[in-house]
Design a protein around this motif. Structure first.
Motif, PDB file in Angstrom:
ATOM      1  N   GLY A 121      -5.727  13.328 -56.215  1.00  0.00           N
ATOM      2  CA  GLY A 121      -4.712  14.426 -56.703  1.00  0.00           C
ATOM      3  C   GLY A 121      -3.391  13.866 -56.819  1.00  0.00           C
ATOM      4  O   GLY A 121      -2.328  14.875 -56.508  1.00  0.00           O
ATOM      5  N   GLY A 122      -3.141  12.707 -56.639  1.00  0.00           N
ATOM      6  CA  GLY A 122      -1.611  12.298 -56.526  1.00  0.00           C
ATOM      7  C   GLY A 122      -1.270  12.039 -55.087  1.00  0.00           C
ATOM      8  O   GLY A 122       0.135  12.169 -54.821  1.00  0.00           O
ATOM      9  N   SER A 123      -2.183  12.276 -54.099  1.00  0.00           N
ATOM     10  CA  SER A 123      -1.518  12.626 -52.758  1.00  0.00           C
ATOM     11  C   SER A 123      -0.847  11.301 -52.250  1.00  0.00           C
ATOM     12  O   SER A 123       0.234  11.500 -51.494  1.00  0.00           O
ATOM     13  CB  SER A 123      -2.850  12.953 -51.758  1.00  0.00           C
ATOM     14  OG  SER A 123      -3.857  11.788 -51.905  1.00  0.00           O
ATOM     15  N   LYS A 124      -1.547  10.021 -52.453  1.00  0.00           N
ATOM     16  CA  LYS A 124      -0.828   8.938 -51.775  1.00  0.00           C
ATOM     17  C   LYS A 124       0.464   8.860 -52.454  1.00  0.00           C
ATOM     18  O   LYS A 124       1.395   8.287 -51.711  1.00  0.00           O
ATOM     19  CB  LYS A 124      -1.848   7.692 -51.914  1.00  0.00           C
ATOM     20  CG  LYS A 124      -1.466   6.747 -51.192  1.00  0.00           C
ATOM     21  CD  LYS A 124      -1.535   6.692 -49.728  1.00  0.00           C
ATOM     22  CE  LYS A 124      -1.172   5.728 -48.929  1.00  0.00           C
ATOM     23  NZ  LYS A 124      -1.309   5.951 -47.481  1.00  0.00           N
ATOM     24  N   ILE A 125       0.729   8.892 -53.509  1.00  0.00           N
ATOM     25  CA  ILE A 125       2.030   8.454 -54.117  1.00  0.00           C
ATOM     26  C   ILE A 125       2.973   9.540 -53.886  1.00  0.00           C
ATOM     27  O   ILE A 125       4.338   9.011 -53.669  1.00  0.00           O
ATOM     28  CB  ILE A 125       1.862   8.388 -55.861  1.00  0.00           C
ATOM     29  CG1 ILE A 125       3.067   7.761 -56.311  1.00  0.00           C
ATOM     30  CG2 ILE A 125       1.669   9.737 -56.305  1.00  0.00           C
ATOM     31  CD1 ILE A 125       2.764   7.057 -57.838  1.00  0.00           C
ATOM     32  N   LYS A 126       2.474  10.803 -53.711  1.00  0.00           N
ATOM     33  CA  LYS A 126       3.529  11.698 -53.197  1.00  0.00           C
ATOM     34  C   LYS A 126       3.905  11.468 -51.569  1.00  0.00           C
ATOM     35  O   LYS A 126       5.237  11.664 -51.307  1.00  0.00           O
ATOM     36  CB  LYS A 126       2.720  12.889 -53.379  1.00  0.00           C
ATOM     37  CG  LYS A 126       3.605  14.278 -52.783  1.00  0.00           C
ATOM     38  CD  LYS A 126       2.882  15.708 -52.719  1.00  0.00           C
ATOM     39  CE  LYS A 126       3.643  16.492 -52.278  1.00  0.00           C
ATOM     40  NZ  LYS A 126       3.144  17.934 -52.299  1.00  0.00           N
ATOM     41  N   GLU A 127       2.930  10.851 -50.906  1.00  0.00           N
ATOM     42  CA  GLU A 127       3.207  10.708 -49.430  1.00  0.00           C
ATOM     43  C   GLU A 127       4.436   9.590 -49.377  1.00  0.00           C
ATOM     44  O   GLU A 127       5.307   9.555 -48.633  1.00  0.00           O
ATOM     45  CB  GLU A 127       1.941  10.227 -48.944  1.00  0.00           C
ATOM     46  CG  GLU A 127       2.292   9.872 -47.398  1.00  0.00           C
ATOM     47  CD  GLU A 127       1.102   8.996 -46.618  1.00  0.00           C
ATOM     48  OE1 GLU A 127       1.247   7.930 -46.006  1.00  0.00           O
ATOM     49  OE2 GLU A 127      -0.191   9.460 -47.032  1.00  0.00           O
ATOM     50  N   THR A 131       8.038   9.759 -47.873  1.00  0.00           N
ATOM     51  CA  THR A 131       8.318   8.821 -46.651  1.00  0.00           C
ATOM     52  C   THR A 131       9.370   8.046 -46.710  1.00  0.00           C
ATOM     53  O   THR A 131      10.393   7.781 -46.066  1.00  0.00           O
ATOM     54  CB  THR A 131       6.995   8.024 -46.201  1.00  0.00           C
ATOM     55  OG1 THR A 131       5.934   8.993 -46.153  1.00  0.00           O
ATOM     56  CG2 THR A 131       7.510   7.165 -44.970  1.00  0.00           C
ATOM     57  N   THR A 132       9.533   7.428 -48.093  1.00  0.00           N
ATOM     58  CA  THR A 132      10.702   6.378 -48.417  1.00  0.00           C
ATOM     59  C   THR A 132      11.779   7.041 -49.124  1.00  0.00           C
ATOM     60  O   THR A 132      12.955   6.438 -49.082  1.00  0.00           O
ATOM     61  CB  THR A 132      10.204   5.239 -49.297  1.00  0.00           C
ATOM     62  OG1 THR A 132       9.644   5.627 -50.616  1.00  0.00           O
ATOM     63  CG2 THR A 132       8.749   4.627 -48.569  1.00  0.00           C
ATOM     64  N   GLY A 133      11.703   8.032 -49.727  1.00  0.00           N
ATOM     65  CA  GLY A 133      12.952   8.693 -50.641  1.00  0.00           C
ATOM     66  C   GLY A 133      13.038   7.866 -51.970  1.00  0.00           C
ATOM     67  O   GLY A 133      13.954   8.187 -52.615  1.00  0.00           O
ATOM     68  N   ALA A 134      11.944   7.121 -52.278  1.00  0.00           N
ATOM     69  CA  ALA A 134      12.137   6.243 -53.619  1.00  0.00           C
ATOM     70  C   ALA A 134      11.218   6.988 -54.623  1.00  0.00           C
ATOM     71  O   ALA A 134      10.296   7.706 -54.204  1.00  0.00           O
ATOM     72  CB  ALA A 134      11.678   4.956 -53.410  1.00  0.00           C
ATOM     73  N   GLN A 162      11.422  -0.151 -48.468  1.00  0.00           N
ATOM     74  CA  GLN A 162      10.385   0.503 -47.898  1.00  0.00           C
ATOM     75  C   GLN A 162       9.305   1.050 -48.622  1.00  0.00           C
ATOM     76  O   GLN A 162       8.242   0.830 -48.272  1.00  0.00           O
ATOM     77  CB  GLN A 162      11.166   1.721 -47.087  1.00  0.00           C
ATOM     78  CG  GLN A 162      12.074   1.451 -45.841  1.00  0.00           C
ATOM     79  CD  GLN A 162      11.162   0.824 -44.808  1.00  0.00           C
ATOM     80  OE1 GLN A 162      11.199  -0.401 -44.420  1.00  0.00           O
ATOM     81  NE2 GLN A 162      10.177   1.582 -44.320  1.00  0.00           N
ATOM     82  N   CYS A 163       9.606   1.312 -49.835  1.00  0.00           N
ATOM     83  CA  CYS A 163       8.582   1.863 -50.787  1.00  0.00           C
ATOM     84  C   CYS A 163       7.732   0.649 -51.162  1.00  0.00           C
ATOM     85  O   CYS A 163       6.443   0.679 -51.257  1.00  0.00           O
ATOM     86  CB  CYS A 163       9.281   2.453 -52.054  1.00  0.00           C
ATOM     87  SG  CYS A 163       8.053   2.928 -53.316  1.00  0.00           S
ATOM     88  N   VAL A 164       8.210  -0.484 -51.395  1.00  0.00           N
ATOM     89  CA  VAL A 164       7.463  -1.597 -51.557  1.00  0.00           C
ATOM     90  C   VAL A 164       6.548  -2.177 -50.546  1.00  0.00           C
ATOM     91  O   VAL A 164       5.267  -2.618 -50.526  1.00  0.00           O
ATOM     92  CB  VAL A 164       8.290  -2.944 -51.973  1.00  0.00           C
ATOM     93  CG1 VAL A 164       7.557  -4.290 -52.258  1.00  0.00           C
ATOM     94  CG2 VAL A 164       8.849  -2.619 -53.386  1.00  0.00           C
ATOM     95  N   ARG A 165       6.809  -2.113 -49.208  1.00  0.00           N
ATOM     96  CA  ARG A 165       6.212  -1.997 -48.047  1.00  0.00           C
ATOM     97  C   ARG A 165       4.770  -1.324 -48.140  1.00  0.00           C
ATOM     98  O   ARG A 165       3.700  -1.701 -47.690  1.00  0.00           O
ATOM     99  CB  ARG A 165       6.931  -1.871 -46.604  1.00  0.00           C
ATOM    100  CG  ARG A 165       7.956  -2.881 -46.316  1.00  0.00           C
ATOM    101  CD  ARG A 165       8.646  -2.682 -45.057  1.00  0.00           C
ATOM    102  NE  ARG A 165       9.627  -3.616 -44.713  1.00  0.00           N
ATOM    103  CZ  ARG A 165       9.529  -4.738 -43.707  1.00  0.00           C
ATOM    104  NH1 ARG A 165       8.193  -4.772 -43.307  1.00  0.00           N
ATOM    105  NH2 ARG A 165      10.324  -5.556 -43.362  1.00  0.00           N
ATOM    106  N   HIS A 166       5.043   0.012 -48.240  1.00  0.00           N
ATOM    107  CA  HIS A 166       3.858   1.087 -48.418  1.00  0.00           C
ATOM    108  C   HIS A 166       3.036   0.680 -49.440  1.00  0.00           C
ATOM    109  O   HIS A 166       1.855   0.537 -49.227  1.00  0.00           O
ATOM    110  CB  HIS A 166       4.420   2.383 -48.611  1.00  0.00           C
ATOM    111  CG  HIS A 166       5.244   2.966 -47.628  1.00  0.00           C
ATOM    112  ND1 HIS A 166       4.449   3.743 -46.474  1.00  0.00           N
ATOM    113  CD2 HIS A 166       6.444   2.827 -46.873  1.00  0.00           C
ATOM    114  CE1 HIS A 166       5.193   3.962 -45.455  1.00  0.00           C
ATOM    115  NE2 HIS A 166       6.394   3.698 -45.594  1.00  0.00           N
ATOM    116  N   ILE A 167       3.759   0.246 -50.547  1.00  0.00           N
ATOM    117  CA  ILE A 167       2.761  -0.086 -51.736  1.00  0.00           C
ATOM    118  C   ILE A 167       2.063  -1.433 -51.438  1.00  0.00           C
ATOM    119  O   ILE A 167       0.670  -1.262 -51.697  1.00  0.00           O
ATOM    120  CB  ILE A 167       3.602  -0.234 -53.039  1.00  0.00           C
ATOM    121  CG1 ILE A 167       4.004   0.933 -53.628  1.00  0.00           C
ATOM    122  CG2 ILE A 167       2.813  -0.951 -54.189  1.00  0.00           C
ATOM    123  CD1 ILE A 167       5.330   0.730 -54.808  1.00  0.00           C
TER     124      ILE A 167
END
Length: 227
Positions: A121-127, A131-134, A162-167
């Motif tokens: 449901g898009g939960s991970k990308i929303k998180e 979290t990162t603001g990106a 930060q976003c890339v770290r999460h990805i």
């Protein structure tokens, strides 16, 4: 690959692994990263410790491949994002535009991994966004003649890094399924439509693999001389 590299790749150290990240840039962006006589990319290599290769210039789009330990990769990535931020600031000096556009990078991942990045449901990308603001967007269509999709990330250099770290964490936890056909930019011809779903992006970098680099199918690369 030597024994030490294998040990790094198979060690259980979270993100402390060797990665290969592919970024897709257009000519002007590549020129900015290379710099006069290759000085900018040389500095990035030396200060980050990453291996940075750039595909040949026969097509409008170029693949920039960055390889190294995870922290080295993120340092190089931050330097690229900061360089694009400098380019945006320089363009704003003589511009009538009042709102500053964000740095925008496009990463490329196997389509089989994108579901994990989006989440139920898009939960991970929303998180990741919260979290990162990106801003993060996963293209719905495959890049031409490949099994990959573009993932567009935009924001400040800090938010993007930060976003890339999460990805990367998500992608390492969810390896690609089946064979990956990597996107390879084609030479420019009349009527060619570039693989750029977000044409309004001021600065774009696509192309990244957050998987151990020995599993990456690499296109032919032309390395910019380091001297």
């Amino acid at each position: 690959m030597n024994i030490n590299e294998r040990e790094v790749l198979t060690s259980d150290g979270g993100l402390n692994v060797t990665l290969t990240i592919r970024l897709l840039m257009h000519g002007k962006e590549v020129g900015s990263i290379i710099g006069k006589k290759g000085e900018t990319v040389k500095k990035m290599r030396e200060e980050s410790g990453a291996r940075i290769n750039i595909s040949d210039g026969s097509s409008p789009e170029r693949i920039v491949t960055i390889t190294g330990a995870s922290e080295v990769i993120f340092k190089a990535f931050a330097m690229i994002a900061e360089k694009f931020e400098e380019d945006i600031n320089a363009c704003m000096i003589n511009s009538t535009v009042t709102s500053k556009p964000p740095v925008t990078l496009r990463l490329v991942f196997p389509a089989s991994q994108c579901g994990s990045l989006i989440g139920k449901g898009g939960s991970k990308i929303k998180e990741i966004r919260e979290t990162t603001g990106a801003q993060v967007q996963v293209a719905g269509d495959l890049l031409p003649d490949s099994t990959e999709r573009a993932v567009t990330v935009s924001g400040t250099p800090q938010a993007i890094t930060q976003c890339v770290r999460h990805i990367c964490t998500v992608m390492l936890e969810s390896p690609p399924k089946g064979a990956t056909i990597p996107y390879r930019p084609k030479p420019s011809t009349a009527g060619t439509v570039l693989a750029q779903p977000h044409a309004s992006s001021a600065f774009t970098i696509p192309g990244q693999y957050a998987i151990p680099h020995q599993d990456v199918l690499k296109p032919p690369l032309l390395q910019v001389p380091m001297s």
